[in-house]
Structures are given as C-alpha cells and as structure tokens.
Write a protein that holds these residues in place. Structure first.
Motif, PDB file in Angstrom:
ATOM      1  N   LYS A  93       3.534  10.546  -9.266  1.00 15.97           N
ATOM      2  CA  LYS A  93       2.809  11.118 -10.429  1.00 15.97           C
ATOM      3  C   LYS A  93       2.523  12.399 -10.149  1.00 15.97           C
ATOM      4  O   LYS A  93       2.205  13.332 -11.109  1.00 15.97           O
ATOM      5  N   LEU A  94       1.884  12.636  -8.887  1.00 21.58           N
ATOM      6  CA  LEU A  94       1.067  13.843  -8.702  1.00 21.58           C
ATOM      7  C   LEU A  94       2.472  15.050  -8.591  1.00 21.58           C
ATOM      8  O   LEU A  94       2.103  16.067  -9.102  1.00 21.58           O
ATOM      9  N   GLN A  95       3.524  14.825  -8.111  1.00 20.82           N
ATOM     10  CA  GLN A  95       4.659  15.570  -8.225  1.00 20.82           C
ATOM     11  C   GLN A  95       5.067  16.020  -9.703  1.00 20.82           C
ATOM     12  O   GLN A  95       5.327  17.178  -9.722  1.00 20.82           O
ATOM     13  N   ARG A  96       5.045  14.890 -10.260  1.00 17.77           N
ATOM     14  CA  ARG A  96       5.710  15.220 -11.757  1.00 17.77           C
ATOM     15  C   ARG A  96       4.489  16.030 -12.668  1.00 17.77           C
ATOM     16  O   ARG A  96       4.909  16.905 -13.266  1.00 17.77           O
ATOM     17  N   ARG A 113       0.762  -1.345  -0.045  1.00 17.83           N
ATOM     18  CA  ARG A 113       0.016  -0.191   0.005  1.00 17.83           C
ATOM     19  C   ARG A 113       1.059   1.385  -0.057  1.00 17.83           C
ATOM     20  O   ARG A 113       0.433   2.121  -0.714  1.00 17.83           O
ATOM     21  N   VAL A 114       1.974   1.306   0.677  1.00 16.06           N
ATOM     22  CA  VAL A 114       2.873   2.427   0.657  1.00 16.06           C
ATOM     23  C   VAL A 114       3.453   2.608  -0.557  1.00 16.06           C
ATOM     24  O   VAL A 114       3.521   3.679  -1.030  1.00 16.06           O
ATOM     25  N   GLU A 115       3.946   1.335  -1.365  1.00 16.88           N
ATOM     26  CA  GLU A 115       4.502   1.897  -2.500  1.00 16.88           C
ATOM     27  C   GLU A 115       3.715   2.365  -3.491  1.00 16.88           C
ATOM     28  O   GLU A 115       3.818   3.037  -4.347  1.00 16.88           O
ATOM     29  N   LYS A 116       2.178   1.725  -3.368  1.00 14.07           N
ATOM     30  CA  LYS A 116       1.342   2.347  -4.453  1.00 14.07           C
ATOM     31  C   LYS A 116       1.178   3.876  -4.101  1.00 14.07           C
ATOM     32  O   LYS A 116       1.154   4.592  -4.996  1.00 14.07           O
ATOM     33  N   LEU A 117       1.040   4.261  -2.679  1.00  6.82           N
ATOM     34  CA  LEU A 117       0.754   5.756  -2.432  1.00  6.82           C
ATOM     35  C   LEU A 117       2.027   6.343  -2.953  1.00  6.82           C
ATOM     36  O   LEU A 117       2.017   7.548  -3.365  1.00  6.82           O
ATOM     37  N   GLU A 118       3.222   5.902  -2.711  1.00  3.63           N
ATOM     38  CA  GLU A 118       4.484   6.395  -3.104  1.00  3.63           C
ATOM     39  C   GLU A 118       4.396   6.815  -4.807  1.00  3.63           C
ATOM     40  O   GLU A 118       4.837   7.894  -5.136  1.00  3.63           O
ATOM     41  N   GLU A 119       3.924   5.719  -5.618  1.00  5.04           N
ATOM     42  CA  GLU A 119       3.814   6.037  -6.887  1.00  5.04           C
ATOM     43  C   GLU A 119       2.840   7.074  -7.094  1.00  5.04           C
ATOM     44  O   GLU A 119       3.232   7.803  -8.157  1.00  5.04           O
ATOM     45  N   GLN A 120       1.829   7.066  -6.586  1.00  6.57           N
ATOM     46  CA  GLN A 120       0.872   8.261  -6.787  1.00  6.57           C
ATOM     47  C   GLN A 120       1.481   9.438  -6.354  1.00  6.57           C
ATOM     48  O   GLN A 120       1.057  10.444  -7.244  1.00  6.57           O
TER      49      GLN A 120
END
Length: 187
Positions: free
Chosen positions: A85-88, A75-82
C-alpha cells in the motif's frame, strides 16, 4: 500425637515437644506468619535417571513452532500488505510530483523546461544545442500561448537586476510570410 514449639531467646533456639490427646486438637487450626528462611541443607543422594518421553517432547516442540510460525506468517503477510500500500501510494505521488520535484526549471505538461544563462551574448544556436545535450535535454519550443507565458515568467525571474533582457535560443523559427512559429527540431 506431638507438636513442636519453637522458642527463641537471644541467639539460642529451643524446641519443646508436648504430647497431646486427639481431643485436645482444635478443629480449626490457624497458621501463623511464615518464619525466617533456614539454612540450606546438605545435597541428597543422586537419584535414578528419569525416563524422558522424547516423542511427547518432539510433539510439543513442533506444536509451539507451528503456532509461532503461523503467527509470524500472519504478521509478515500484514506487513507485506502495508508495504505494498505504501509503495502504491508513494509511486502515485511520485508520478504526479516527479517532474515538479526533480525539475529545476518549470514544468509544463509532463515536460521540464530549464535554462542556462550566460553573461556573454556569443552563444550561437549550435553551442546552445550542445549545452542542452550535455544536460540530457534539447532546445525547447512552445506548445501554445499559455506555455509561452509560463516560460517567459520563469526566464524573467532569472534575469540579473543589472540587465533588462537576455538572448534565449528556442527550437523554433518565425515565418514572416505566414506569421506563424514552426519547430526547427525534429521530435
């Protein structure tokens, strides 16, 4: 064999016991509805201490922790990916909109141009340069005719209704000999 019958009359309870023959027992017994909960009985004697298999308990705890940790890690890895993406996306939109959103004047290219209007005409070039420097800027010069038109439209919108013109200091001079503009500031 004996069976009990509970009979209730008013506030009293009676039990009747009847001896029956094995042949008298019906082959299918049907259970009636559950009765009212009785009073709690006395506590029994304390029993022998039980034997705990601590190895099995530890293994079960480790198994549950591993499952939970694995789930949380995913779950943390998925949140980090999101978040990445938001930062990019945010930095892309900030790169394109940063000058326009921060600029209080007009943006041309990647540069913000703004002006300070004074009610008096006694601001000379050196004072204008100091005003710009205090606001972390420098006196501007035009890149081309389109840039000139865009800046002039911006400045005209700032002219108070009581005035028909304003003095504007630019970092340029016009050479009358060759009829061209040149920068008087070094980059």
């Amino acid at each position: 064999m004996c069976y009990l019958i509970n009979i209730v009359y008013g506030n009293t309870k009676h039990m009747i016991c009847k001896t029956i023959e094995v042949n008298d027992i019906p082959t299918t017994l049907q259970r009636g509805p559950q009765g009212f909960k009785g009073e709690r009985g006395l506590s029994g004697e304390k029993g022998e201490p039980g034997v705990v298999n601590y190895k099995m308990v530890d293994e079960k705890i480790e198994e549950i922790i591993e499952q939970t940790t694995g789930s949380l890690t995913r779950r943390v890895e998925k949140l980090e990916e999101q978040v990445l993406k938001l930062q990019r996306n945010a930095s892309k939109s900030l790169e394109t909109d940063a000058q326009e959103s921060i600029c209080v004047g007009v943006t041309y290219g990647k540069t913000c141009y703004w002006t300070v209007l004074h009610s008096s005409r006694n601001v000379n070039f050196d004072e204008a340069s100091v005003i710009c420097t205090r606001k972390e800027g420098k006196i501007a010069f035009f890149q081309d005719s389109q840039h000139f038109k865009q800046i002039m439209k911006y400045i005209r919108a700032l002219i108070p209704p009581s005035q028909s013109w304003v003095h504007v200091w630019l970092g340029m001079t016009i050479s009358p000999k060759i009829a061209s503009a040149a920068s008087i500031l070094t980059a």
